[in-house]
Structure formats: C-alpha cells, structure tokens
Design a protein around this motif. Sequence first.
Motif, mmCIF file in Angstrom:
data_model
loop_
_atom_site.group_PDB
_atom_site.id
_atom_site.type_symbol
_atom_site.label_atom_id
_atom_site.label_comp_id
_atom_site.label_asym_id
_atom_site.label_seq_id
_atom_site.Cartn_x
_atom_site.Cartn_y
_atom_site.Cartn_z
ATOM 1 N N SER A 72 0.836 -1.192 0.000
ATOM 2 C CA SER A 72 0.000 0.000 0.000
ATOM 3 C C SER A 72 0.874 1.245 0.000
ATOM 4 O O SER A 72 0.617 2.190 -0.734
ATOM 5 C CB SER A 72 -0.930 -0.006 1.218
ATOM 6 O OG SER A 72 -1.885 1.016 1.135
ATOM 7 N N LYS A 73 1.951 1.222 0.825
ATOM 8 C CA LYS A 73 2.949 2.292 0.748
ATOM 9 C C LYS A 73 3.909 1.919 -0.373
ATOM 10 O O LYS A 73 5.045 1.496 -0.149
ATOM 11 C CB LYS A 73 3.644 2.503 2.094
ATOM 12 C CG LYS A 73 4.211 1.279 2.773
ATOM 13 C CD LYS A 73 5.166 1.651 3.911
ATOM 14 C CE LYS A 73 6.471 2.219 3.375
ATOM 15 N NZ LYS A 73 7.430 2.621 4.433
ATOM 16 N N GLY A 121 -1.040 3.980 -6.351
ATOM 17 C CA GLY A 121 -2.073 4.972 -6.604
ATOM 18 C C GLY A 121 -2.262 5.798 -5.358
ATOM 19 O O GLY A 121 -1.335 5.964 -4.567
ATOM 20 N N SER A 122 -3.451 6.283 -5.140
ATOM 21 C CA SER A 122 -3.728 7.075 -3.951
ATOM 22 C C SER A 122 -3.559 6.218 -2.705
ATOM 23 O O SER A 122 -4.068 5.095 -2.622
ATOM 24 C CB SER A 122 -5.146 7.629 -3.996
ATOM 25 O OG SER A 122 -5.298 8.507 -5.090
ATOM 26 N N LEU A 123 -2.845 6.752 -1.708
ATOM 27 C CA LEU A 123 -2.703 6.031 -0.454
ATOM 28 C C LEU A 123 -4.070 5.807 0.171
ATOM 29 O O LEU A 123 -4.953 6.648 0.089
ATOM 30 C CB LEU A 123 -1.809 6.817 0.501
ATOM 31 C CG LEU A 123 -0.332 6.899 0.120
ATOM 32 C CD1 LEU A 123 0.412 7.822 1.078
ATOM 33 C CD2 LEU A 123 0.304 5.521 0.120
ATOM 34 N N MET A 125 -5.940 3.000 -0.546
ATOM 35 C CA MET A 125 -6.770 2.144 -1.397
ATOM 36 C C MET A 125 -6.389 0.668 -1.333
ATOM 37 O O MET A 125 -7.226 -0.212 -1.545
ATOM 38 C CB MET A 125 -6.684 2.609 -2.857
ATOM 39 C CG MET A 125 -7.124 4.049 -3.075
ATOM 40 S SD MET A 125 -8.804 4.385 -2.514
ATOM 41 C CE MET A 125 -9.746 3.323 -3.600
ATOM 42 N N GLU A 154 -0.306 6.941 6.311
ATOM 43 C CA GLU A 154 -1.431 6.578 5.457
ATOM 44 C C GLU A 154 -2.702 6.310 6.258
ATOM 45 O O GLU A 154 -3.812 6.396 5.726
ATOM 46 C CB GLU A 154 -1.047 5.332 4.649
ATOM 47 C CG GLU A 154 -2.097 4.768 3.752
ATOM 48 C CD GLU A 154 -1.641 3.502 3.044
ATOM 49 O OE1 GLU A 154 -2.435 2.949 2.279
ATOM 50 O OE2 GLU A 154 -0.478 3.080 3.263
ATOM 51 N N GLU A 157 -6.042 8.280 6.272
ATOM 52 C CA GLU A 157 -7.076 8.149 5.251
ATOM 53 C C GLU A 157 -8.296 7.410 5.810
ATOM 54 O O GLU A 157 -8.171 6.302 6.349
ATOM 55 C CB GLU A 157 -6.543 7.377 4.037
ATOM 56 C CG GLU A 157 -5.393 8.067 3.316
ATOM 57 C CD GLU A 157 -5.844 9.266 2.494
ATOM 58 O OE1 GLU A 157 -7.075 9.458 2.354
ATOM 59 O OE2 GLU A 157 -4.981 9.997 1.999
ATOM 60 N N SER A 159 -10.611 5.869 4.268
ATOM 61 C CA SER A 159 -10.897 4.612 3.569
ATOM 62 C C SER A 159 -10.199 3.425 4.219
ATOM 63 O O SER A 159 -10.685 2.291 4.148
ATOM 64 C CB SER A 159 -10.478 4.721 2.100
ATOM 65 O OG SER A 159 -9.104 5.054 1.986
#
Length: 277
Positions: A72-73, A121-123, A125, A154, A157, A159
């Motif tokens: 993810s990172k 992509g966007s952190l 997700m 992160e 976020e 999400s």
Amino acid sequence: MRELAETVLRLTEMAKRMRLDALDMALASGSGGSHVGGSLSCIEILAVLYGEVLRFDVKHPLDENRDRFIPSKNHCVLAHIPALAEVGFLPHEEILEFQKDGGRLTGYPRRPEIGLEYSGGSLGMALSVGIGMALAAREQGRPSQVYILLGDGELNEGSVWEAFQSAAHYGLDNLTAIVDRNHLSYDGDTETVMGLGNLRKKLESFGWHVSSCDGHSIPELLEAFQGTAKGRPHGIIAETVKGKGVSFIENRPEWHHHRLSREEYEQARQEVLGEAL
C-alpha cells in the motif's frame, strides 16, 4: 533452536544486501531522487516476507494459489524490488534500471510476472484491494494468504478504517496488514500531523487480532507473522525507524523523497557494511 538461528542469520544477511541494493538504486535514480527513508524502514519486514513467509513460485508467477503481497505504501520500491531480485523474480542487475525510460521498473508498475501485484495509486486504497483478493480466495477455496504493507501516515485516510471494519466483518483470517510504524510522514511526526493514539487498541476495537514487534528484529518479525487467529484478520504493528541504517537519514522527514549524492552514498554504504568511517 539451531534451525531458527540459521533462519535469522540468513534473513539478516538478506536484509543487509537489500539495504545496499536500495542505496544503489537511490544513487542510480539521479537528480530525480527517490523514496529513501520509507524504504529503509521496511527492509527487514520485506526480507522476512519474501525470505520466509510468502508462498510463491518464481517459475510460475501467475499460479492462482500463490500468496499476494500488496505494498500500500508503494513508495517502498527501494526495498520491494531488491526483495524480488533476492528470490529470483528478476535479474539482480535489473534493479539499476529503476526509473529508466523503457524499462520494467519505471514508476509503480503492475507486473505480476515479476512479482509486482499492485500498481499503487492514492494512499489508502490497497487494503480494500487486498480484502477483495482475500474474499475471492476464500470463495474459490484457494489457500492464498494476502499481506498488505501500510505506512502509518497513510492511516490518516478514512478509507483505511472502512477497510479495517470490512475485513473484520467478513472474518478474513487469510488477510494480514502490516503497519510500518516509523512515526514520520512527509509532513513530519505522525502524532503532530494527526495523532493515532493507541493503535493496537484501535485495531482490536475494530475486531482485528493484533501483534506488535520491533520491525527491525528478524526474530520478533518471524514470531509476529505466526500470530494469527481463526476468523479474524491479523494486524502487525511493526515499530521502525525511518531511514534505518544510515545515520544522516534516520528520522529526517526531508529524506522521505530525496536525491542521494555520490559522497552521501559512500558514507551510507560504509555505515550499512559496518565499516569505520
């Protein structure tokens, strides 16, 4: 006990080689710079994952029963790519093609044939992506385990917390999320930017089984990865140091993404090798 000692020694040597490779890649990236600090903080985590925990076959990289690792990172590429080279997904010399036009390692590519399962992509997700993979594996009766590496910055976020809740709701005991808890984001100390408080209690309150460890200790990481619980997703809080192993990079937010000069490279290499300066 002897087997454990041999495993620890093997993985420790692997981590040192990976740290040296990360420096080589950072130097090769030139004036564009690279994500040095957050890669050095998770070297041991990735060494244990690829050297001992993950099940895969480099000769059959698309085997549906393989375990999945999702960074993810994804800015930890200076740690991830050396790990892939260590286990044979790509030739070792190819790591220096990092960020070179026309190569396979430009940006954050998705190339499952060389072990890159996720394009980034966007952190915030990737945990949701991993939940989908874990659900699919369970529904299809496959033995695949899914491992997600998140940065602690992160976790700001929203999400991510929706995903934590969902993973527990579905009882995904084939899912492990590792938090690289280096306490430092690009904007500074994580507790100053947006305090996480007692992260272990928060994850447990979301229904996760949680292990904590020193993220640079091979024995502690090995033990943490074994700490699963039936019917519950597994969270590992790995306490780390951003820029670990290089004195002038450790705990320095400006090294989140930075250019490494030849002089700095030589000093960093000596420190990793344990040579007198």
